[in-house]
Design a protein around this motif. Structure first.
Motif, PDB file in Angstrom:
ATOM      1  N   SER B  49       0.830  -1.201   0.000  1.00  0.00           N
ATOM      2  CA  SER B  49       0.000   0.000   0.000  1.00  0.00           C
ATOM      3  C   SER B  49       0.864   1.249   0.000  1.00  0.00           C
ATOM      4  O   SER B  49       1.996   1.250   0.460  1.00  0.00           O
ATOM      5  CB  SER B  49      -0.882  -0.004   1.237  1.00  0.00           C
ATOM      6  OG  SER B  49      -0.074   0.191   2.356  1.00  0.00           O
ATOM      7  N   SER B  50       0.311   2.317  -0.532  1.00  0.00           N
ATOM      8  CA  SER B  50       1.032   3.579  -0.489  1.00  0.00           C
ATOM      9  C   SER B  50       0.761   4.242   0.855  1.00  0.00           C
ATOM     10  O   SER B  50      -0.178   3.893   1.561  1.00  0.00           O
ATOM     11  CB  SER B  50       0.580   4.476  -1.622  1.00  0.00           C
ATOM     12  OG  SER B  50      -0.592   5.149  -1.247  1.00  0.00           O
ATOM     13  N   SER B  51       1.595   5.203   1.197  1.00  0.00           N
ATOM     14  CA  SER B  51       1.469   5.799   2.518  1.00  0.00           C
ATOM     15  C   SER B  51       0.611   7.053   2.508  1.00  0.00           C
ATOM     16  O   SER B  51       0.439   7.683   3.531  1.00  0.00           O
ATOM     17  CB  SER B  51       2.856   6.129   3.053  1.00  0.00           C
ATOM     18  OG  SER B  51       3.525   6.931   2.125  1.00  0.00           O
ATOM     19  N   VAL B  52       0.063   7.422   1.332  1.00  0.00           N
ATOM     20  CA  VAL B  52      -0.675   8.681   1.234  1.00  0.00           C
ATOM     21  C   VAL B  52      -1.879   8.677   2.172  1.00  0.00           C
ATOM     22  O   VAL B  52      -2.053   9.576   2.993  1.00  0.00           O
ATOM     23  CB  VAL B  52      -1.133   8.925  -0.217  1.00  0.00           C
ATOM     24  CG1 VAL B  52      -1.966  10.194  -0.297  1.00  0.00           C
ATOM     25  CG2 VAL B  52       0.060   9.034  -1.128  1.00  0.00           C
ATOM     26  N   GLY B  53      -2.696   7.641   2.067  1.00  0.00           N
ATOM     27  CA  GLY B  53      -3.899   7.576   2.893  1.00  0.00           C
ATOM     28  C   GLY B  53      -3.568   7.582   4.362  1.00  0.00           C
ATOM     29  O   GLY B  53      -4.162   8.319   5.154  1.00  0.00           O
ATOM     30  N   ALA B  54      -2.557   6.769   4.728  1.00  0.00           N
ATOM     31  CA  ALA B  54      -2.194   6.656   6.137  1.00  0.00           C
ATOM     32  C   ALA B  54      -1.687   7.988   6.681  1.00  0.00           C
ATOM     33  O   ALA B  54      -2.032   8.378   7.798  1.00  0.00           O
ATOM     34  CB  ALA B  54      -1.120   5.588   6.298  1.00  0.00           C
ATOM     35  N   THR B  55      -0.886   8.699   5.879  1.00  0.00           N
ATOM     36  CA  THR B  55      -0.352   9.976   6.347  1.00  0.00           C
ATOM     37  C   THR B  55      -1.477  10.981   6.546  1.00  0.00           C
ATOM     38  O   THR B  55      -1.525  11.683   7.562  1.00  0.00           O
ATOM     39  CB  THR B  55       0.676  10.522   5.341  1.00  0.00           C
ATOM     40  OG1 THR B  55       1.574   9.478   5.025  1.00  0.00           O
ATOM     41  CG2 THR B  55       1.432  11.689   5.928  1.00  0.00           C
ATOM     42  N   ILE B  56      -2.400  11.023   5.571  1.00  0.00           N
ATOM     43  CA  ILE B  56      -3.505  11.971   5.694  1.00  0.00           C
ATOM     44  C   ILE B  56      -4.366  11.614   6.905  1.00  0.00           C
ATOM     45  O   ILE B  56      -4.743  12.482   7.691  1.00  0.00           O
ATOM     46  CB  ILE B  56      -4.347  11.984   4.404  1.00  0.00           C
ATOM     47  CG1 ILE B  56      -3.512  12.588   3.273  1.00  0.00           C
ATOM     48  CG2 ILE B  56      -5.623  12.793   4.606  1.00  0.00           C
ATOM     49  CD1 ILE B  56      -4.172  12.532   1.940  1.00  0.00           C
ATOM     50  N   LEU B  57      -4.628  10.328   7.073  1.00  0.00           N
ATOM     51  CA  LEU B  57      -5.412   9.897   8.230  1.00  0.00           C
ATOM     52  C   LEU B  57      -4.717  10.311   9.529  1.00  0.00           C
ATOM     53  O   LEU B  57      -5.354  10.831  10.453  1.00  0.00           O
ATOM     54  CB  LEU B  57      -5.622   8.381   8.191  1.00  0.00           C
ATOM     55  CG  LEU B  57      -6.430   7.812   9.362  1.00  0.00           C
ATOM     56  CD1 LEU B  57      -7.837   8.376   9.360  1.00  0.00           C
ATOM     57  CD2 LEU B  57      -6.478   6.297   9.319  1.00  0.00           C
ATOM     58  N   SER B  58      -3.417  10.124   9.579  1.00  0.00           N
ATOM     59  CA  SER B  58      -2.679  10.508  10.788  1.00  0.00           C
ATOM     60  C   SER B  58      -2.818  11.996  11.054  1.00  0.00           C
ATOM     61  O   SER B  58      -3.036  12.409  12.195  1.00  0.00           O
ATOM     62  CB  SER B  58      -1.198  10.182  10.651  1.00  0.00           C
ATOM     63  OG  SER B  58      -1.027   8.841  10.357  1.00  0.00           O
ATOM     64  N   ILE B  59      -2.696  12.794   9.997  1.00  0.00           N
ATOM     65  CA  ILE B  59      -2.802  14.243  10.191  1.00  0.00           C
ATOM     66  C   ILE B  59      -4.199  14.590  10.726  1.00  0.00           C
ATOM     67  O   ILE B  59      -4.350  15.373  11.666  1.00  0.00           O
ATOM     68  CB  ILE B  59      -2.512  14.998   8.867  1.00  0.00           C
ATOM     69  CG1 ILE B  59      -1.046  14.781   8.478  1.00  0.00           C
ATOM     70  CG2 ILE B  59      -2.819  16.482   9.012  1.00  0.00           C
ATOM     71  CD1 ILE B  59      -0.704  15.260   7.090  1.00  0.00           C
ATOM     72  N   ILE B  60      -5.222  13.976  10.123  1.00  0.00           N
ATOM     73  CA  ILE B  60      -6.601  14.246  10.576  1.00  0.00           C
ATOM     74  C   ILE B  60      -6.747  13.864  12.051  1.00  0.00           C
ATOM     75  O   ILE B  60      -7.258  14.647  12.868  1.00  0.00           O
ATOM     76  CB  ILE B  60      -7.615  13.447   9.718  1.00  0.00           C
ATOM     77  CG1 ILE B  60      -7.628  13.993   8.288  1.00  0.00           C
ATOM     78  CG2 ILE B  60      -9.023  13.517  10.324  1.00  0.00           C
ATOM     79  CD1 ILE B  60      -8.484  13.186   7.339  1.00  0.00           C
ATOM     80  N   ILE B  61      -6.274  12.666  12.382  1.00  0.00           N
ATOM     81  CA  ILE B  61      -6.409  12.185  13.765  1.00  0.00           C
ATOM     82  C   ILE B  61      -5.688  13.135  14.732  1.00  0.00           C
ATOM     83  O   ILE B  61      -6.220  13.504  15.785  1.00  0.00           O
ATOM     84  CB  ILE B  61      -5.803  10.756  13.889  1.00  0.00           C
ATOM     85  CG1 ILE B  61      -6.620   9.751  13.096  1.00  0.00           C
ATOM     86  CG2 ILE B  61      -5.691  10.341  15.355  1.00  0.00           C
ATOM     87  CD1 ILE B  61      -7.928   9.378  13.711  1.00  0.00           C
ATOM     88  N   ILE B  62      -4.483  13.549  14.352  1.00  0.00           N
ATOM     89  CA  ILE B  62      -3.705  14.414  15.245  1.00  0.00           C
ATOM     90  C   ILE B  62      -4.414  15.746  15.466  1.00  0.00           C
ATOM     91  O   ILE B  62      -4.552  16.221  16.593  1.00  0.00           O
ATOM     92  CB  ILE B  62      -2.285  14.630  14.676  1.00  0.00           C
ATOM     93  CG1 ILE B  62      -1.481  13.331  14.761  1.00  0.00           C
ATOM     94  CG2 ILE B  62      -1.560  15.737  15.426  1.00  0.00           C
ATOM     95  CD1 ILE B  62      -0.200  13.350  13.980  1.00  0.00           C
ATOM     96  N   ILE B  63      -4.907  16.342  14.370  1.00  0.00           N
ATOM     97  CA  ILE B  63      -5.564  17.647  14.505  1.00  0.00           C
ATOM     98  C   ILE B  63      -6.850  17.522  15.331  1.00  0.00           C
ATOM     99  O   ILE B  63      -7.097  18.303  16.251  1.00  0.00           O
ATOM    100  CB  ILE B  63      -5.873  18.253  13.115  1.00  0.00           C
ATOM    101  CG1 ILE B  63      -4.560  18.638  12.430  1.00  0.00           C
ATOM    102  CG2 ILE B  63      -6.774  19.474  13.241  1.00  0.00           C
ATOM    103  CD1 ILE B  63      -4.722  19.095  11.015  1.00  0.00           C
ATOM    104  N   LEU B  64      -7.667  16.499  15.012  1.00  0.00           N
ATOM    105  CA  LEU B  64      -8.917  16.323  15.754  1.00  0.00           C
ATOM    106  C   LEU B  64      -8.633  16.075  17.228  1.00  0.00           C
ATOM    107  O   LEU B  64      -9.303  16.616  18.109  1.00  0.00           O
ATOM    108  CB  LEU B  64      -9.717  15.157  15.169  1.00  0.00           C
ATOM    109  CG  LEU B  64     -10.284  15.356  13.767  1.00  0.00           C
ATOM    110  CD1 LEU B  64     -11.082  14.128  13.359  1.00  0.00           C
ATOM    111  CD2 LEU B  64     -11.144  16.605  13.689  1.00  0.00           C
ATOM    112  N   CYS B  65      -7.609  15.274  17.474  1.00  0.00           N
ATOM    113  CA  CYS B  65      -7.253  14.939  18.849  1.00  0.00           C
ATOM    114  C   CYS B  65      -6.856  16.202  19.610  1.00  0.00           C
ATOM    115  O   CYS B  65      -7.261  16.408  20.751  1.00  0.00           O
ATOM    116  CB  CYS B  65      -6.105  13.941  18.809  1.00  0.00           C
ATOM    117  SG  CYS B  65      -5.810  13.130  20.352  1.00  0.00           S
ATOM    118  N   ALA B  66      -6.063  17.063  18.941  1.00  0.00           N
ATOM    119  CA  ALA B  66      -5.607  18.277  19.602  1.00  0.00           C
ATOM    120  C   ALA B  66      -6.769  19.220  19.884  1.00  0.00           C
ATOM    121  O   ALA B  66      -6.769  19.951  20.870  1.00  0.00           O
ATOM    122  CB  ALA B  66      -4.550  18.962  18.748  1.00  0.00           C
TER     123      ALA B  66
END
Lengths: 213, 265, 336
Positions: B49-66
């Motif tokens: 798999s490519s890391s694009v989806g995972a990276t975007i998901l991580s960014i979303i999770i981090i921002i929402l979490c903050a």
């Protein structure tokens, strides 16, 4: 003097030394031979107490050398004074701002008198023909000059055991011949020499026995 | 035959003195730990798999979490992260948890007095949030190696120059780190007594590393010239989006929705 | 000094991160101008170097150790613009792979450690160095620059922490992010940085600079003439912006002794170029005893004191450099 008993060492699951044993008596000259990646440098690092075998034991003068023992500052200093190490890559061994300072680094720490330090540094500079390079920064010397400075900086500490990792690699003929003569003199003076080498020539002349990894 | 000076032929009678040069050991340990951690990142886990989806998901999770202030939403995030964590092997789980918990513990220690002084208990959410964010970053860097994470930058049209700088930095941290490690080792075995000029020795270690890095950068530039470097830097293995990326996007959308529902209450 | 995750509100991070964008832009533009475009590997390798520098433990007197950021040093070695980029990359890698400093707080960390630290440290270094123009003067300049640089960065971090409880609270008035106000955050940050970390930074900078000067002076940057126009402009701008701080801190105004805060917030931040020791030496009270009664509006008093403070500092520097030119030896004594 050095007793290595059934040691193993692996880097990231890749074993470089397995069930290896070795005994070295005082005054012996030992050659460690083997292919690239066969664990020569690892073995020398273990002997110098920089890394510790994952299995088995390493005893030096009947004292077990392990992480805990080396954490005792006085002991580890004493230990490092007794064993000198000349690295394969001289660049990473020299860190002072001039050849003279590099040589004085050991004796100054040992708390020798000013005269004694001067004597040692001068003797060594003369012996290794480095007098002209005295005030030069080590980093900018030629390969041979760096190697000689590295050896000189160990010599001034006057260790009784010398460990050398590929001492002759990438040196010109003149320097090689000189170094062989120097090692023979050390051996004659009763020092223990442990070296790794690919050179059959050096092994034949210098070593009492050779160990193939 | 070469004649050695007298003092060489004698056996050295020397008793070591005590000196606190713990800075050498401490620096060494730090660098060794760092190099080990970077080597861990080299392991590719899911090549397909490519890391694009995972990276975007991580960014979303981090921002929402903050941004979140409700424990309900944080619970939802931890569900996702713990599922992802549980897929990993034991060694990686231990490494990730150890790292995140250590930093979280420090963070709660700093915040602890606030509960007494200001009677503020909502502040307790902060260590929880810190833990979740650290865990999600840790998961991202464990599942994907850094090359593929940097590749995502390409997807977002970050100038190639910046990607190139990051790439060089990571490579040279390992190379220079190994050099520094060797010099520190060498300083350590030659520190056999009292060193009155510790900072000078330190200057030497870092000084040689700097000289070396300057030389390396010149050589690297010359080597690039030799291989026809024209000033632009392009990445060969372009990642293609796969179905996993879309699953990741979908999870991201779901969490955005959850955030708006749960945080409004 | 790495600001961890969740101590600053996302909006604070966004604002500071946004201010970093033009700074990075200017830095890239200047680096392209200074270093030929093809020498790009250099920036990456510098970043690797500064990353490693942050990992080193610095031996301090008494056998303890401390960490340094080495921002001023990198700026002296490769110029402030390249240093800004290199430090930003190093900070990003620390945040992403090692959990040092938050991902969301990345912009704020860059602002403190990749912008304030190297630029302030470098310009102070150049300012003093150009005045003294001697080898010893250069070392003194580097140590003062690095000391002020790191403390300025710490102060900025402390202020970022300290304004959180004033700006972001829930319905009950409880802080949502960092709960400590300025009166706690500033001493908490500054005590460590004025002593241990400031000293570690100075030792790190001086030790490396001395070594490189001795072994390879050609590696040190050949400094071209720089103009201090920008620095002067920044100082003047800060002086006139100082009353803005009043508005920002307005909500919590009654809580503390305003004079204490004024000294910390307004003398420290706007006049970033003032050494800490000198700030405390220059006492507002002495100049404006009881300024509330004198009829001056507060904001005007602050601008006035800032102007006078800056002027006095410039005068002091000029006097010192005059003195030092005559007596080279005394330079260390006076400045240390």
């Amino acid at each position: 003097m050095i007793e290595i008993n059934d040691i193993s060492y692996s880097y990231y699951k890749e074993a470089v030394l397995e069930h290896f044993s070795l005994n070295i008596k005082e005054g012996e000259a030992i050659a460690i031979c083997g292919d690239n990646g066969s664990g020569k440098s690892t073995l020398l690092k273990i002997i110098n107490g920089l890394i510790f075998p994952q299995n088995g034991s390493y005893r030096f003068e009947n004292i077990e050398i392990n992480e805990k023992q080396m954490e005792i500052a006085e002991f580890s200093k004493q230990f490092h004074q007794k064993i000198g190490f000349v690295w394969q890559n001289s660049d990473t061994q020299l860190f002072c701002s001039s050849v003279e300072e590099e040589l004085a680094f050991g004796p100054v720490q040992m708390g020798l008198s000013e005269e004694e330090i001067q004597k040692r540094v001068n003797d060594t500079l003369e012996l290794l023909d480095l007098s002209k390079l005295r005030n030069r920064p080590p980093y900018y010397l030629s390969g041979g000059g760096k190697k000689k400075t590295a050896i000189a900086s160990v010599l001034t500490m006057n260790p009784s055991i010398w460990t050398l990792d590929e001492p002759l690699s990438s040196l010109d003929r003149k320097t090689r011949e000189w170094l062989i003569e120097f090692f023979l003199a050390l051996k004659k003076a009763g020092k223990t020499i442990i070296f790794s080498s690919h050179e059959s020539n050096l092994v034949e002349i210098l070593a009492d026995r050779a160990i193939v990894l | 035959m070469l004649t050695l000076p007298n003092w060489v032929c004698k056996k050295e009678e020397y008793i070591a003195q005590k000196d606190s040069d713990y800075f050498i050991t401490k620096s060494l340990l730090g660098i060794i730990r760092m190099l080990r951690q970077l080597r861990f990142h080299k392991q590719v886990k899911f090549k397909c798999s490519s890391s694009v989806g995972a990276t975007i998901l991580s960014i979303i999770i981090i921002i929402l979490c903050a941004c979140s202030h409700k424990s309900a939403f944080l619970l939802c995030i931890s569900a996702l992260l713990f599922i992802l964590l549980s897929i990993l092997d034991g060694k990686n789980i231990f490494r990730l948890l150890k790292h995140s918990i250590a930093i979280t513990f420090l963070s709660s220690l700093v915040l602890f007095p606030a509960i007494y002084f200001y009677g503020n208990s909502t502040i307790l959410l902060i260590p929880v949030k810190t833990f979740l964010i650290l865990l999600s970053i840790g998961l991202l860097t464990t599942y994907y190696n850094w090359h593929s994470i940097l590749d995502v930058m390409n997807k977002f049209h970050v100038p190639t120059i910046i990607v190139f700088i990051f790439d060089t930095t990571l490579r040279y941290i390992v190379l220079l780190g190994e050099t520094a490690q060797q010099i520190l080792y060498s300083l350590k075995i030659r520190s056999i007594g009292k060193n009155k000029q510790k900072s000078k020795a330190l200057g030497g270690v870092m000084g040689v590393v700097f000289q070396k890095s300057k030389k390396m950068s010149e050589e690297m530039f010359q080597a690039m010239c030799c291989r026809c470097f024209t000033g632009s830097y392009s990445n060969l293995h372009k990642q293609k989006l796969t179905y996993i990326d879309f699953i990741m996007f979908l999870i991201g959308v779901i969490y955005c929705w959850l955030f708006f529902v749960l945080e409004r209450v | 000094m790495h600001i961890p995750e969740n101590y600053l509100s996302p909006s604070t991070c966004a604002v500071i991160g946004a201010t970093m964008l033009p700074i990075w832009g200017i830095a890239i533009k200047n680096v392209k101008k200074e270093i030929k475009k093809e020498k790009l590997p250099f920036i990456g390798i510098c970043a690797a170097f500064s990353f490693l520098g942050m990992m080193f433990n610095i031996p301090l007197p008494g056998g303890t150790t401390g960490h340094a950021v080495g921002g001023t040093l990198i700026a002296i070695l490769v110029g402030p613009h390249a240093a800004c980029l290199a430090l930003s990359v190093a900070l990003f890698i620390q945040a992403l792979f090692f959990g040092d400093g938050g991902i969301i707080a990345f912009g704020a960390n860059c602002f403190n450690m990749a912008f304030l630290l190297p630029y302030a440290g470098y310009y102070i270094y150049r300012f003093i160095k150009d005045k003294f123009n001697s080898a010893k003067g250069e070392i003194v300049a580097a140590s003062i620059g690095s000391y002020i640089g790191i403390n300025l960065a710490a102060l900025a971090a402390a202020i970022e922490f300290g304004i959180q409880p004033m700006l972001f609270t829930n319905e009950l008035g409880q802080a949502l992010y960092c709960p400590y106000p300025l009166s706690v955050s500033i001493p908490a940050m500054m005590i460590g940085h004025l002593t241990i970390f400031g000293l570690a930074e100075v030792i790190f900078t001086v030790a490396l600079l001395v070594f490189l000067k001795k072994t390879s002076p050609e590696l040190l940057r050949q400094d071209e003439k720089i103009s201090f126009k920008f620095a002067y402009f920044a100082v003047i701008a800060f002086i006139f912006l100082s009353p803005l701080g009043l508005i920002a801190t307005g909500t919590a105004w009654g809580e503390w002794d305003p004079k204490e805060l004024a000294e910390l917030d307004f003398m420290g931040k706007p006049l970033g170029y003032i050494p800490q020791g000198m700030t405390t030496g220059f006492n507002i009270d002495a100049l404006f005893p009881d300024y509330a009664i004198s009829g001056l509006p507060e904001w005007f008093a602050y601008i006035l004191s800032a102007i006078i403070g800056t002027a006095i500092l410039v005068i002091l520097f000029k006097l010192t450099s005059l003195f030092v030119k005559n007596k080279q030896e005394a330079s260390c004594f006076v400045l240390c």
